[in-house]
Enzyme design. Structure first.
Site, mmCIF file in Angstrom:
data_model
loop_
_atom_site.group_PDB
_atom_site.id
_atom_site.type_symbol
_atom_site.label_atom_id
_atom_site.label_comp_id
_atom_site.label_asym_id
_atom_site.label_seq_id
_atom_site.Cartn_x
_atom_site.Cartn_y
_atom_site.Cartn_z
ATOM 1 N N ASN A 15 -10.593 -0.359 0.845
ATOM 2 C CA ASN A 15 -8.028 0.098 1.674
ATOM 3 C C ASN A 15 -8.913 -0.091 -0.384
ATOM 4 O O ASN A 15 -8.802 -1.577 -0.398
ATOM 5 C CB ASN A 15 -7.914 -0.980 2.191
ATOM 6 C CG ASN A 15 -6.621 -0.616 2.206
ATOM 7 O OD1 ASN A 15 -5.880 -0.348 1.067
ATOM 8 N ND2 ASN A 15 -5.976 -1.401 3.535
ATOM 9 N N HIS B 276 -2.888 6.836 3.781
ATOM 10 C CA HIS B 276 -3.706 5.777 3.389
ATOM 11 C C HIS B 276 -4.961 5.866 3.733
ATOM 12 O O HIS B 276 -5.213 5.744 4.752
ATOM 13 C CB HIS B 276 -2.775 4.653 2.926
ATOM 14 C CG HIS B 276 -2.988 3.581 3.251
ATOM 15 N ND1 HIS B 276 -3.375 2.953 1.794
ATOM 16 C CD2 HIS B 276 -2.583 1.625 3.243
ATOM 17 C CE1 HIS B 276 -3.837 2.084 1.193
ATOM 18 N NE2 HIS B 276 -3.689 1.466 2.679
ATOM 19 N N CYS C 149 0.816 -1.240 0.040
ATOM 20 C CA CYS C 149 -0.126 -0.036 0.079
ATOM 21 C C CYS C 149 0.900 1.015 -0.065
ATOM 22 O O CYS C 149 0.447 2.106 0.019
ATOM 23 C CB CYS C 149 -0.859 0.254 1.160
ATOM 24 S SG CYS C 149 -2.125 -1.488 1.545
HETATM 25 O O1 UT7 Z 1 -2.864 -1.117 4.261
HETATM 26 C C1 UT7 Z 1 -2.529 -2.145 4.477
HETATM 27 C C2 UT7 Z 1 -3.854 -3.088 4.782
HETATM 28 N N1 UT7 Z 1 -4.045 -3.681 6.014
HETATM 29 C C3 UT7 Z 1 -4.536 -2.826 7.017
HETATM 30 O O2 UT7 Z 1 -4.572 -1.731 7.095
HETATM 31 C C4 UT7 Z 1 -5.393 -3.787 8.202
HETATM 32 C C5 UT7 Z 1 -5.257 -3.278 9.875
HETATM 33 N N2 UT7 Z 1 -5.776 -4.115 10.868
HETATM 34 C C6 UT7 Z 1 -7.423 -3.080 10.630
HETATM 35 O O3 UT7 Z 1 -7.561 -2.423 10.539
HETATM 36 C C7 UT7 Z 1 -8.395 -4.227 11.717
HETATM 37 O O4 UT7 Z 1 -7.363 -4.704 13.065
HETATM 38 C C8 UT7 Z 1 -9.546 -4.497 11.095
HETATM 39 C C9 UT7 Z 1 -10.097 -4.089 10.639
HETATM 40 C C10 UT7 Z 1 -8.396 -5.726 10.562
HETATM 41 C C11 UT7 Z 1 -9.776 -5.754 12.518
HETATM 42 O O5 UT7 Z 1 -10.314 -4.787 13.576
HETATM 43 P P1 UT7 Z 1 -9.824 -5.254 15.196
HETATM 44 O O6 UT7 Z 1 -10.994 -4.481 15.817
HETATM 45 O O7 UT7 Z 1 -8.678 -5.320 15.239
HETATM 46 O O8 UT7 Z 1 -10.686 -7.046 15.005
HETATM 47 P P2 UT7 Z 1 -10.284 -8.504 15.148
HETATM 48 O O9 UT7 Z 1 -9.416 -9.574 14.927
HETATM 49 O O10 UT7 Z 1 -9.181 -8.473 16.789
HETATM 50 O O11 UT7 Z 1 -11.259 -8.832 16.107
HETATM 51 C C12 UT7 Z 1 -12.189 -8.733 16.667
HETATM 52 C C13 UT7 Z 1 -13.006 -9.537 16.472
HETATM 53 C C14 UT7 Z 1 -12.785 -11.520 16.424
HETATM 54 O O12 UT7 Z 1 -13.833 -12.188 16.566
HETATM 55 P P3 UT7 Z 1 -13.478 -12.848 18.020
HETATM 56 O O13 UT7 Z 1 -12.202 -13.217 18.142
HETATM 57 O O14 UT7 Z 1 -13.238 -11.844 19.292
HETATM 58 O O15 UT7 Z 1 -14.871 -13.545 18.630
HETATM 59 C C15 UT7 Z 1 -13.381 -11.784 15.199
HETATM 60 O O16 UT7 Z 1 -12.950 -12.625 14.228
HETATM 61 O O17 UT7 Z 1 -13.982 -9.586 15.413
HETATM 62 C C16 UT7 Z 1 -14.523 -10.150 14.229
HETATM 63 N N3 UT7 Z 1 -14.207 -10.324 13.205
HETATM 64 C C17 UT7 Z 1 -15.606 -10.013 12.693
HETATM 65 N N4 UT7 Z 1 -16.601 -9.386 12.812
HETATM 66 C C18 UT7 Z 1 -17.642 -9.524 11.717
HETATM 67 C C19 UT7 Z 1 -13.582 -10.385 12.318
HETATM 68 N N5 UT7 Z 1 -13.998 -9.477 10.962
HETATM 69 C C20 UT7 Z 1 -15.091 -9.985 11.113
HETATM 70 C C21 UT7 Z 1 -16.380 -8.821 10.011
HETATM 71 N N6 UT7 Z 1 -17.272 -8.813 10.761
HETATM 72 N N7 UT7 Z 1 -15.834 -8.648 9.104
#
Ligand code: UT7
Length: 332
Positions: free
Chosen positions: A287, A257, A117
Site C-alpha cells: 500500500n 487503491h 490514501c
Molecule cells: O489505505 C488504507 C490503509 N489501511 C488499510 O487498508 C487496512 C485495512 N485493513 C486490512 O487490510 C486488514 O484489516 C489487515 C490486513 C490490516 C488485518 O487483517 P485482518 O484479517 O483484519 O486481521 P486482524 O487484524 O483481525 O487480525 C487477525 C489476527 C490477529 O491475531 P489474533 O488476535 O486473532 O490472535 C492479529 O494479531 O492476525 C494477527 N496479525 C498478524 N499475524 C501475522 C495481525 N497482523 C499480523 C501479521 N502477521 N503481520
C-alpha cells in the site's frame, strides 16, 4: 458537466519507485509474521522501500519529469503543481514548492494536499476544477509517499502493509466527451481515530515521550478500516459513475487503491466486473497510500492495458476517513 466547461484529461503519466525490494521473508526476520499470513490476508508479496537519505520530493520529481516528457510539455509551461502526500519532506515548506523549484516550473502555483490514501483523487478533482474552468492550462498531480519513515517497525499490524513510491499525471483540457466525466469525493471525520499519526502536530508536538511511545508512527484499527473500505469502494464508484451518466455495465477498467486484495475483490464484485478489468500491482508494492493509484495508472498505461476511449474508474479510501472516485474516458 455544464456545457461551457472544458473537460480535463490525463495527457501524460509517470512513476518512480525506490530500487530496494523488501520481501515478506525479510519481514519475518523483523516481526512475528509469516509470508503465508501476509499473502493470504493482504495479497502483498513484496514492497519497495526508500533509503535513509530519500525524501518524498526525491521520488516526486522523477515521476513528474516522466509524466511531462510523455505529455511533451516543458516544466516551465506548468501552471499548477499539487502534491498529495502524508509524508512530505518537511511540515513546511510544502513538498510541492520543493518539486516546483527542482522541476524549474517557475511561477507555477504549488501546494500539498492531505487526504490520506484518497489524496490523489482529491488532487485530480482540484486540478480538474482549475482546468475545466479555463483558469489554468496545465497541471501536474503527484501522489507520493515514503511510508517506511512513519511506520513502527515493531508493529506487525501495520509494518507489513506499506511501501514507498511516487506517481504523477499531467492534466490539460481534452476533446469533449473525453477526460474526467464524473467525480465523487467524501469524508467522515468521525472515523479519524481509526487511522492516524497521533503526535508531531499542534495537538501533541514531538517530544522524547512521543517518540518513545511511537506516537509519531501510523496507528490503525485494521478491521474497522477494512469494513469501511469494503463498503465505500463500491459506493463511491457508483456515485462517480452516476455523475458521469454511466452505469457499472459501462466500466472498461478499474484502478482501485491498492491496500488489500480482499478489499479490491469486494469492490470488483460489487461493480460486477470481470477480474481482468481490474488492475492490481499490490503484490509488488504493498500500500503506497496516495501513490498507489497514479503508479498503477502509469504501469497500466505503459503495459498497453488502457486504450483510447476506455471508460476508467479510479477509486480510493483512506485516513480522514476520506474517499474519492473518478470516471475518465481515456484520451491517450
Ligand atoms: O489505505 C488504507 C490503509 N489501511 C488499510 O487498508 C487496512 C485495512 N485493513 C486490512 O487490510 C486488514 O484489516 C489487515 C490486513 C490490516 C488485518 O487483517 P485482518 O484479517 O483484519 O486481521 P486482524 O487484524 O483481525 O487480525 C487477525 C489476527 C490477529 O491475531 P489474533 O488476535 O486473532 O490472535 C492479529 O494479531 O492476525 C494477527 N496479525 C498478524 N499475524 C501475522 C495481525 N497482523 C499480523 C501479521 N502477521 N503481520
Amino acid at each position: 458537466m455544464p456545457a461551457q466547461l472544458r473537460p480535463a484529461g490525463i495527457v501524460g503519466t509517470g512513476s518512480c519507485l525506490p530500487e530496494r525490494v523488501v520481501t515478506n521473508a525479510e519481514l519475518e526476520r523483523i516481526v512475528d509474521t509469516s509470508d503465508e499470513w501476509i499473502r493470504t490476508r493482504t495479497g502483498i508479496r513484496e514492497r519497495r522501500l526508500a533509503g535513509p537519505d530519500t525524501a518524498a520530493s526525491d521520488l516526486a520529481v522523477p515521476a513528474a519529469v516522466k509524466a511531462l516528457d510523455r505529455a511533451g510539455i516543458r516544466p516551465e509551461d506548468l501552471d499548477l503543481i499539487i502534491v498529495a502526500t502524508v509524508t512530505p519532506d518537511t511540515l513546511f515548506p510544502a513538498t510541492a514548492c520543493l518539486v516546483q523549484e527542482r522541476l524549474g516550473a517557475r511561477g507555477a502555483a504549488a501546494f500539498d494536499l492531505s487526504a490520506g490514501c484518497s489524496g490523489f483523487i482529491y488532487g485530480l478533482a482540484v486540478a480538474n476544477q482549475f482546468i475545466s474552468t479555463g483558469v489554468y492550462r496545465t497541471a501536474v498531480v503527484i501522489g507520493v509517499e515514503i511510508l517506511s519513515k512513519i511506520i513502527n517497525w515493531q508493529d506487525r499490524n501495520t509494518c507489513v502493509l506499506f511501501g514507498d513510491g511516487a506517481g504523477a499525471v499531467v492534466l490539460q483540457a481534452v476533446a469533449p466527451g473525453e477526460g474526467i466525466l464524473g467525480l465523487h469525493l467524501g469524508a467522515d471525520g468521525n472515523g479519524g481515530n481509526l487511522l492516524s499519526i497521533p503526535a508531531g502536530g499542534s495537538r501533541l508536538p514531538a517530544s522524547p515521550d512521543s517518540v518513545r511511545e511511537q506516537l509519531h508512527t501510523i496507528h490503525m484499527n485494521g478491521p474497522e478500516v477494512f469494513k469501511f473500505a469494503v463498503r465505500i469502494m463500491g459506493e463511491a464508484s457508483l456515485k462517480a459513475l452516476e455523475q458521469a451518466g454511466l452505469t457499472r455495465a459501462d466500466v472498461d477498467f478499474l484502478i482501485p487503491h491498492q491496500a488489500n486484495i480482499r478489499i479490491i475483490e469486494a469492490a470488483t464484485k460489487r461493480l460486477g466486473l470481470a477480474p481482468e478489468k481490474v488492475y492490481v500491482n499490490l503484490h509488488r508494492y504493498g500500500n503506497m497510500s496516495s501513490a498507489s493509484i497514479p503508479v498503477a495508472l502509469d504501469e497500466a498505461c505503459r503495459e498497453g492495458r488502457l486504450h483510447r476511449g476506455d471508460r476508467v474508474v479510479l477509486v480510493a479510501f483512506g485516513a480522514g476517513l476520506t474517499w474519492g472516485a473518478a470516471v475518465l474516458r481515456w484520451s491517450l
